[in-house]
Scaffold this motif. Structure first.
Motif, PDB file in Angstrom:
ATOM      1  N   ILE A   6       0.846  -1.203   0.000  1.00  0.00           N
ATOM      2  CA  ILE A   6       0.000   0.000   0.000  1.00  0.00           C
ATOM      3  C   ILE A   6       0.871   1.239   0.000  1.00  0.00           C
ATOM      4  CG2 ILE A   6      -1.688   1.301   1.366  1.00  0.00           C
ATOM      5  CD1 ILE A   6      -2.773  -1.341   2.395  1.00  0.00           C
ATOM      6  N   VAL A   7       1.919   1.239   0.832  1.00  0.00           N
ATOM      7  CA  VAL A   7       2.810   2.392   0.938  1.00  0.00           C
ATOM      8  C   VAL A   7       3.596   2.597  -0.353  1.00  0.00           C
ATOM      9  CG1 VAL A   7       4.778   3.342   2.190  1.00  0.00           C
ATOM     10  CG2 VAL A   7       2.984   2.115   3.421  1.00  0.00           C
ATOM     11  N   GLN A   8       4.102   1.502  -0.926  1.00  0.00           N
ATOM     12  CA  GLN A   8       4.986   1.622  -2.075  1.00  0.00           C
ATOM     13  C   GLN A   8       4.262   1.932  -3.378  1.00  0.00           C
ATOM     14  OE1 GLN A   8       8.320  -1.512  -1.992  1.00  0.00           O
ATOM     15  NE2 GLN A   8       6.680  -2.476  -0.807  1.00  0.00           N
ATOM     16  N   ARG A   9       3.095   1.339  -3.574  1.00  0.00           N
ATOM     17  CA  ARG A   9       2.498   1.399  -4.908  1.00  0.00           C
ATOM     18  C   ARG A   9       1.060   1.911  -4.908  1.00  0.00           C
ATOM     19  NH1 ARG A   9      -0.566  -2.139  -7.696  1.00  0.00           N
ATOM     20  NH2 ARG A   9      -0.442  -3.658  -6.010  1.00  0.00           N
ATOM     21  N   ILE A  10       0.223   1.317  -4.069  1.00  0.00           N
ATOM     22  CA  ILE A  10      -1.211   1.597  -4.177  1.00  0.00           C
ATOM     23  C   ILE A  10      -1.545   3.007  -3.704  1.00  0.00           C
ATOM     24  CG2 ILE A  10      -3.500   0.836  -3.465  1.00  0.00           C
ATOM     25  CD1 ILE A  10      -2.374  -1.963  -3.108  1.00  0.00           C
ATOM     26  N   TRP A  11      -0.988   3.423  -2.577  1.00  0.00           N
ATOM     27  CA  TRP A  11      -1.345   4.732  -2.036  1.00  0.00           C
ATOM     28  C   TRP A  11      -0.879   5.879  -2.926  1.00  0.00           C
ATOM     29  CZ3 TRP A  11      -4.842   7.013   0.402  1.00  0.00           C
ATOM     30  CH2 TRP A  11      -4.673   8.259   0.996  1.00  0.00           C
ATOM     31  N   PRO A  12       0.363   5.891  -3.399  1.00  0.00           N
ATOM     32  CA  PRO A  12       0.754   6.977  -4.311  1.00  0.00           C
ATOM     33  C   PRO A  12      -0.140   7.046  -5.550  1.00  0.00           C
ATOM     34  CG  PRO A  12       2.692   5.824  -3.516  1.00  0.00           C
ATOM     35  CD  PRO A  12       1.520   5.027  -3.068  1.00  0.00           C
ATOM     36  N   ALA A  13      -0.521   5.873  -6.079  1.00  0.00           N
ATOM     37  CA  ALA A  13      -1.389   5.872  -7.257  1.00  0.00           C
ATOM     38  C   ALA A  13      -2.764   6.437  -6.910  1.00  0.00           C
ATOM     39  CB  ALA A  13      -1.524   4.452  -7.800  1.00  0.00           C
ATOM     40  N   ARG A  14      -3.265   6.125  -5.737  1.00  0.00           N
ATOM     41  CA  ARG A  14      -4.566   6.641  -5.329  1.00  0.00           C
ATOM     42  C   ARG A  14      -4.530   8.155  -5.135  1.00  0.00           C
ATOM     43  NH1 ARG A  14      -9.805   6.838  -5.955  1.00  0.00           N
ATOM     44  NH2 ARG A  14     -10.960   7.302  -4.027  1.00  0.00           N
ATOM     45  N   LEU A  15      -3.428   8.658  -4.580  1.00  0.00           N
ATOM     46  CA  LEU A  15      -3.300  10.107  -4.414  1.00  0.00           C
ATOM     47  C   LEU A  15      -3.247  10.811  -5.770  1.00  0.00           C
ATOM     48  CD1 LEU A  15      -0.764  10.462  -1.438  1.00  0.00           C
ATOM     49  CD2 LEU A  15      -3.201  11.024  -1.431  1.00  0.00           C
ATOM     50  N   ASP A  16      -2.524  10.217  -6.707  1.00  0.00           N
ATOM     51  CA  ASP A  16      -2.490  10.810  -8.058  1.00  0.00           C
ATOM     52  C   ASP A  16      -3.889  10.835  -8.655  1.00  0.00           C
ATOM     53  OD1 ASP A  16       0.199  11.208  -7.859  1.00  0.00           O
ATOM     54  OD2 ASP A  16       0.754   9.383  -8.949  1.00  0.00           O
ATOM     55  N   GLU A  17      -4.632   9.766  -8.444  1.00  0.00           N
ATOM     56  CA  GLU A  17      -6.002   9.694  -8.961  1.00  0.00           C
ATOM     57  C   GLU A  17      -6.886  10.783  -8.365  1.00  0.00           C
ATOM     58  OE1 GLU A  17      -9.733   6.498  -8.865  1.00  0.00           O
ATOM     59  OE2 GLU A  17      -7.693   5.852  -8.388  1.00  0.00           O
ATOM     60  N   LEU A  18      -6.674  11.053  -7.088  1.00  0.00           N
ATOM     61  CA  LEU A  18      -7.475  12.071  -6.399  1.00  0.00           C
ATOM     62  C   LEU A  18      -6.967  13.480  -6.642  1.00  0.00           C
ATOM     63  CD1 LEU A  18      -7.897  10.300  -2.916  1.00  0.00           C
ATOM     64  CD2 LEU A  18      -9.656  10.577  -4.681  1.00  0.00           C
ATOM     65  N   GLY A  19      -5.742  13.613  -7.149  1.00  0.00           N
ATOM     66  CA  GLY A  19      -5.161  14.941  -7.313  1.00  0.00           C
ATOM     67  C   GLY A  19      -4.782  15.572  -5.997  1.00  0.00           C
ATOM     68  N   LEU A  20      -4.370  14.752  -5.038  1.00  0.00           N
ATOM     69  CA  LEU A  20      -4.033  15.239  -3.711  1.00  0.00           C
ATOM     70  C   LEU A  20      -2.670  14.689  -3.308  1.00  0.00           C
ATOM     71  CD1 LEU A  20      -7.490  14.585  -1.980  1.00  0.00           C
ATOM     72  CD2 LEU A  20      -6.608  16.794  -2.778  1.00  0.00           C
ATOM     73  N   THR A  21      -2.182  15.145  -2.163  1.00  0.00           N
ATOM     74  CA  THR A  21      -0.925  14.638  -1.639  1.00  0.00           C
ATOM     75  C   THR A  21      -1.001  14.601  -0.125  1.00  0.00           C
ATOM     76  OG1 THR A  21       1.487  14.877  -1.714  1.00  0.00           O
ATOM     77  CG2 THR A  21       0.210  16.880  -1.420  1.00  0.00           C
ATOM     78  N   ASP A  22      -0.104  13.825   0.493  1.00  0.00           N
ATOM     79  CA  ASP A  22      -0.049  13.786   1.947  1.00  0.00           C
ATOM     80  C   ASP A  22       0.443  15.130   2.479  1.00  0.00           C
ATOM     81  OD1 ASP A  22      -0.905  11.185   2.688  1.00  0.00           O
ATOM     82  OD2 ASP A  22       0.971  10.372   1.886  1.00  0.00           O
ATOM     83  N   ALA A  23      -0.115  15.558   3.595  1.00  0.00           N
ATOM     84  CA  ALA A  23       0.259  16.858   4.159  1.00  0.00           C
ATOM     85  C   ALA A  23       1.741  16.895   4.517  1.00  0.00           C
ATOM     86  CB  ALA A  23      -0.592  17.150   5.394  1.00  0.00           C
ATOM     87  N   ALA A  24       2.273  15.809   5.093  1.00  0.00           N
ATOM     88  CA  ALA A  24       3.686  15.800   5.462  1.00  0.00           C
ATOM     89  C   ALA A  24       4.571  15.847   4.225  1.00  0.00           C
ATOM     90  CB  ALA A  24       4.002  14.554   6.289  1.00  0.00           C
ATOM     91  N   ARG A  25       4.183  15.112   3.174  1.00  0.00           N
ATOM     92  CA  ARG A  25       4.953  15.157   1.932  1.00  0.00           C
ATOM     93  C   ARG A  25       4.890  16.546   1.311  1.00  0.00           C
ATOM     94  NH1 ARG A  25       8.717  11.811   0.489  1.00  0.00           N
ATOM     95  NH2 ARG A  25       7.361  10.013   0.911  1.00  0.00           N
ATOM     96  N   ARG A  26       3.730  17.152   1.360  1.00  0.00           N
ATOM     97  CA  ARG A  26       3.574  18.504   0.811  1.00  0.00           C
ATOM     98  C   ARG A  26       4.413  19.503   1.605  1.00  0.00           C
ATOM     99  NH1 ARG A  26      -0.092  23.064   0.790  1.00  0.00           N
ATOM    100  NH2 ARG A  26      -0.687  23.592  -1.347  1.00  0.00           N
ATOM    101  N   ARG A  27       4.442  19.342   2.928  1.00  0.00           N
ATOM    102  CA  ARG A  27       5.271  20.231   3.739  1.00  0.00           C
ATOM    103  C   ARG A  27       6.733  20.118   3.354  1.00  0.00           C
ATOM    104  NH1 ARG A  27       5.735  18.335   9.691  1.00  0.00           N
ATOM    105  NH2 ARG A  27       6.962  16.757   8.573  1.00  0.00           N
ATOM    106  N   SER A  28       7.219  18.886   3.168  1.00  0.00           N
ATOM    107  CA  SER A  28       8.619  18.710   2.776  1.00  0.00           C
ATOM    108  C   SER A  28       8.889  19.347   1.422  1.00  0.00           C
ATOM    109  CB  SER A  28       8.970  17.221   2.744  1.00  0.00           C
ATOM    110  OG  SER A  28       8.943  16.670   4.050  1.00  0.00           O
ATOM    111  N   LEU A  29       7.963  19.164   0.463  1.00  0.00           N
ATOM    112  CA  LEU A  29       8.145  19.780  -0.852  1.00  0.00           C
ATOM    113  C   LEU A  29       8.203  21.305  -0.756  1.00  0.00           C
ATOM    114  CD1 LEU A  29       5.712  17.570  -2.984  1.00  0.00           C
ATOM    115  CD2 LEU A  29       8.206  17.597  -3.123  1.00  0.00           C
ATOM    116  N   VAL A  30       7.309  21.866   0.046  1.00  0.00           N
ATOM    117  CA  VAL A  30       7.266  23.316   0.188  1.00  0.00           C
ATOM    118  C   VAL A  30       8.544  23.826   0.839  1.00  0.00           C
ATOM    119  CG1 VAL A  30       6.089  25.200   1.372  1.00  0.00           C
ATOM    120  CG2 VAL A  30       4.756  23.445   0.210  1.00  0.00           C
TER     121      VAL A  30
END
Length: 1014
Positions: free
Chosen positions: A176-200
């Motif tokens: 789920i962490v490696q493959r399914i969840w990132p694909a689901r986030l792309d499908e939703l057009g969203l990202t994890d808040a912690a990942r977004r914080r690191s990017l920002v």
């Protein structure tokens, strides 16, 4: 400015004992000459470690501004900067990162994936369990994002390396962490808040590295434990108008200790930050205006030495000598002044001591205090102890939503809807302060409480609200007509409210949530149309509304579910969501967790729960990755958490007035003192010897004061055996036959029942047992046996079974229990039929069953009445009567009847002989019988208590009447007391009023003897 006049990175520190935020604000106001330029600070950007620190810093700026207008700098939490807020221009980096997924939406999405994985593994779990696991999986995702771990290919190898073959199913979930969840986030057009914080943060690093901002930037209070934040702090320190202010940096640590710092040390994060910046410790300057006093320096050095790296503690003795030479011979004595330790026997005593420490502060105007602990249970206990002083604490951890009025009401509503026949669930719902059901709160509660006590106690009424309503017409319900009408109206509203929640079909969570909210509003409405305001506007109401809103708007990823699954899911989310108190909290006292306490100062600091496994916390259980697996994929080692916790402790312990507390036992088991306490005490003993214990003792013995709070002032004394002597005029002049044995054994029970007017209440939803079984048997025998006539019919067993099954079902026996009960009753019925046939063969016929009568006695104080209801009278050909009592349990022995302890059958015979039963012709007693219908292997047996070597029935009757006459005369004497449990023979029997008589105290007192035996 002094802040930026260096050729290298601008690095500062503020010592732990200083008021960090006030020092920051005061210096900035001076440096930017706010008096001459009121808007000078508006150009400044300040990044703080937490939202609480950001708010507190803003409050300090406003306070320093006095009554004037406070133009504040831009203050942002370093972990919460957004592309749509300064320091970014709105829209400039809109494409940098997709919007963050909300915590609720992420939880629902992860739960769906976990449910799918569990189903694929052939072990489906409920939605509530999946939501609980979703939290742990979300924490793993946040850890990966925080540590900038983007290459997840090592996860597969880590699982293979660290887990045995039979446990490698964890790979299925990590997929789920490696493959399914990132694909689901792309499908939703969203990202994890912690990942977004690191990017920002990384983008901000790149942007300011290319071009410095044209305004001053300060990062204050952060240690740089998060990689992205550490990179940003490195850039800020090197900006022309940038500076970093570290909290409690240990710039004068000895070289050996500094070189040995590892992950578990308080200075580890700041040492790593200096290494990344590329500067030496000497580059860190003292913040202007935050000079360290000599006592503060001593305290800071003592705490630093106590927490020095473990592999250098062998240098403690030499360090003691060095420090005393540097600071003076009184270094340790003066450094420990204001720091004390209180060790209590248990966690309850610790909470009471903490409450006293906080309450004492309120005796001094304007003084403040904070209690800091990671132990939520201890924090709750302290809050509860403060209630005795009329103080409500501002607890940053708050309470679970399920513990607030709104959360409790919503969960109780689901409990009642999933089990409409449960009296416990319904009365819990009725007891909520939000339950009104169209009526005024006090009025509805009074009527429902009376209904519950009179009609709903004992065996469960049934499976639905119709069974509850049927109890309104029960023979024991004593309600006025208007009360009955109100209860019917409330039950009507419950029927309407539950209509949308009942049913076994599967529905989307949003459908359940809408029906749930509508039912809650309908039941919270008080007749004025303000049900929604009362529900969503009270304490916990806003959080409850947010939870319901998330279910309505964001739960489409959850599978369709039954009501019971929805209730479990809602309960799980209610328990995990925290609600901070908003109203009525004391402004000078706070309860904080270590994270919330960062940069917060107070006149008194209480550090509580200092036990190993609590503070610092234990390693915890990660359902996904072991410690070795975490290291292999680049996640922080568990020791880093110890280092961060140690830094919090070191900062707080350096305050001028600090009290540390711990309990020596927790839940009855011995505890181990926190490693920090152990080190501090060891260091103090090495420096001060036996005087170390005195040095850490508080000025007052708070533990003794805590014990005195509930000390009655004299040694404990057992309550005496009660001996009430009410006036004869209020003593009972009427009793039933079954009460006579109670009167003889336990007069106090008669006093409680007849003089005080008390009666025993059965538990609600009581499972059916021997009493209900006996009632069903009596009802079946009363209804069926009289209709047999002179000859027992062939279908007699079937008749008894049919009627018994109906009665057993009505008293709460379920289908699974009915199999055993039917077999038991069938054996008893077959024995009874054989017994009945034999008696009819001897010419003995049934005369009357279940008839009542009353018999008068003359007592010294006047007429006294005996009432009774007999199970059965059989008539002999000569007109004499057999008195028969059915039993499904134990019968009274002839010996106890002769002694006068169980006179039920003889007194019934006396009433029959006197002709006081209106439906029964008088007759002399022929025999006294117990007919046992236990349904065991033999089915039943006849137990005759007269005849043989025992007195005959007539003598039994004469003796029983004489005993009762004497007993009446005794209690017609006002000096005769109604004592409790006066018979040694029955000392192990327990009565309904033993708790009121406090039997547990006086019965166990030394030298206590039983009362009168005659």
């Amino acid at each position: 400015m002094r802040l930026f006049d260096t050729s290298g990175p601008s690095l500062f520190t503020i010592p732990p004992q200083a008021d960090f935020l006030r020092a920051i604000a005061s210096t900035l106001r001076e440096e930017f000459d706010v008096a001459a330029n009121p808007d000078a600070l508006t150009r400044l950007l300040i990044l703080t470690p937490t939202r609480r620190a950001a708010k507190a810093l803003g409050d300090v700026f406003a306070d320093l501004a006095g009554n004037g207008v406070a133009l504040l700098p831009l203050i942002r939490p370093i972990g919460d900067v957004d592309v749509d807020d300064p320091p970014f221009e709105p829209g400039e980096l809109a494409g940098l990162a997709a919007p963050a997924i909300s915590p609720e939406r992420r939880r629902y999405e992860l739960a769906r994936l976990i449910l799918a994985k569990e189903a694929a593994l052939g072990r489906p779990i409920g939605v509530g369990g999946a939501l609980s696991l979703a939290d742990a999986l979300a924490a793993l995702l946040d850890d990966l994002a925080t540590e900038d771990v983007s290459d997840l290919s090592a996860l597969q190898e880590a699982v293979t390396s660290y887990l045995p073959a039979d446990r490698r199913e964890a790979v299925e979930f990590l997929d789920i962490v490696q493959r399914i969840w990132p694909a689901r986030l792309d499908e939703l057009g969203l990202t994890d808040a912690a990942r977004r914080r690191s990017l920002v943060l990384h983008e901000l690093v790149a942007r300011w590295s290319r071009q410095a901002p044209d305004h001053p930037v300060l990062a204050v209070g952060s240690t740089g434990s998060i990689p992205a934040a550490r990179d940003l702090m490195s850039v800020i320190a090197s900006l022309p108008q940038g500076a970093v202010v570290l909290p409690g940096f240990d710039w004068d640590a000895d070289e050996t200790g500094w070189a040995s710092i590892a992950d578990d040390h308080p200075q580890w994060a700041m040492k790593t930050f200096l290494r990344d910046v590329g500067v030496e410790r000497s580059a860190v300057r003292a913040w202007p205006g935050a000079a360290e006093t000599a006592p503060a320096a001593r305290r800071r050095r003592i705490i630093a030495e106590a927490l020095r790296p473990a592999d250098t503690t062998d240098e403690w003795l030499s360090r003691i000598t060095t420090l005393e030479a540097q600071y003076g011979a009184d270094f340790f004595t003066a450094g420990l002044d204001g720091l004390s330790l209180i060790e209590t026997p248990d966690e309850i005593s610790e909470a009471r001591v903490c409450a006293l420490l906080l309450r004492e502060v309120l005796e001094h105007p304007d003084e403040t205090a904070i209690l800091v602990t990671p132990d939520r249970m201890l924090a709750r206990r302290v809050s509860a102890e403060m209630v005795r002083f009329g103080v409500r604490l501002d607890d940053s951890g708050g309470a679970a939503l399920a513990e607030t009025p709104a959360g409790a009401f919503l969960t109780r509503l689901l409990d009642a809807a999933t089990d409409c026949g449960s009296v416990i669930a319904l009365t819990a719902l009725w007891g909520s302060p939000l339950f009104r059901a169209g009526h005024r709160r006090g009025q509805a509660h009074t009527v429902l409480a009376k209904f519950e006590a009179e009609a709903l106690r004992g065996a469960r009424p049934g499976q639905d609200l119709a069974a509850i309503r049927a109890r309104l017409d029960g023979k024991h319900v004593k309600l006025f007509d208007d009360d009955r009408a109100m209860i019917n109206a409330i039950l009507d509203r419950l029927d309407t409210a539950f209509a949308g929640l009942l049913g076994e079909e599967r529905r989307p969570a949003a459908v359940w949530a809408r029906a749930h909210a509508e039912a809650a509003e309908a039941l919270a409405e008080d007749g004025t149309g303000r049900g929604a305001d009362a529900l969503w506007g009270g304490e916990g109401g806003e959080a409850a509304a947010g939870l319901v809103r998330s279910l309505l708007e964001e739960s489409e990823s959850l599978p369709e579910m039954r009501l019971v699954d929805y209730a479990a899911a809602f309960g799980e989310m209610c328990r995990s969501r925290r609600v901070a108190p908003r109203l009525g909290v004391h402004p000078r006292l706070q309860v904080l967790g270590p994270l919330e306490a960062r940069l917060i100062t107070a006149d008194r600091v209480v550090l509580a729960g200092l036990n190993e496994g609590v503070w610092p916390p234990g390693p915890g259980a990660d359902p996904w990755l072991s410690a070795g697996m975490r290291r292999s994929v680049g996640l922080g080692a568990p020791e880093r958490r110890y280092g961060l916790a140690a830094h919090d402790f070191a900062q707080l312990a350096a305050a001028p007035r600090v009290v540390m507390t711990r309990s020596e036992k927790s839940e009855g088991a011995p505890t181990v003192a926190s490693r920090w306490l152990w080190r501090l005490k060891t260091l103090a003993r090495g420096a001060l010897g036996d005087a170390a214990e005195t040095a850490l003792q508080p000025a007052r013995d708070y533990a003794a004061l805590a014990r005195a709070l509930d000390d009655p002032g004299r040694p404990p004394q057992s309550a005496p055996r009660p001996a009430p002597r009410p006036p004869v005029a209020v003593r009972p002049r009427k009793m039933s036959i079954t009460e006579i044995s109670t009167w003889v054994r336990d007069p106090y029970a008669i006093y409680a029942r007849h003089v005080l007017g008390l009666r025993r209440l059965d538990p609600a939803d009581m499972p059916p047992g021997p009493r209900e079984r006996g009632s069903a048997l009596h009802d079946a025998l009363e209804a069926v046996v009289p209709g047999w006539g002179e000859t027992v019919p062939d279908d007699a067993v079937a008749q008894l079974l049919a009627h018994a099954e109906t009665q057993l079902a009505a008293t709460g026996f379920g289908p699974e229990e009915m199999v055993l009960e039917r077999a038991r009753f069938e054996r008893a019925a077959r024995w009874l039929i054989a017994w009945e046939t034999g008696r009819r063969g001897r010419g003995i016929c049934l005369d009357k069953v279940e008839i009542s009568g009353a018999m008068s006695f003359d007592g010294p104080a006047g007429s006294w009445t005996l009432t009774g209801r007999s199970d059965r009278f059989d008539r002999h050909p000569d007109g004499r009567l057999d008195i028969i009592d059915y039993k499904t349990g134990r019968s009274a022995s002839p010996k106890s009847i002769v002694a006068g302890f169980d006179p039920q059958l003889p007194l019934t015979a006396a009433m029959a002989q006197a002709g006081v039963f209106p439906e029964l012709a008088a007759g002399d007693p022929a025999g006294l019988f117990y007919v046992s219908l236990s349904g065991n292997a033999g089915g039943g047996k006849e137990e005759r208590i007269d005849g043989g070597r025992q007195p005959d029935a007539a003598e039994f009757v004469r003796n029983a009447v004489a005993d009762l006459t004497r007993w009446i005369a005794r209690f017609d004497d006002e000096t005769m007391a109604y004592e409790s449990q006066i018979r040694v023979q029955y000392m192990n029997d327990y009565g309904d009023f033993d708790h009121l008589a406090r039997r547990g105290e006086w019965a166990s007192a030394a030298g206590e003897t039983s009362g009168e035996e005659t």
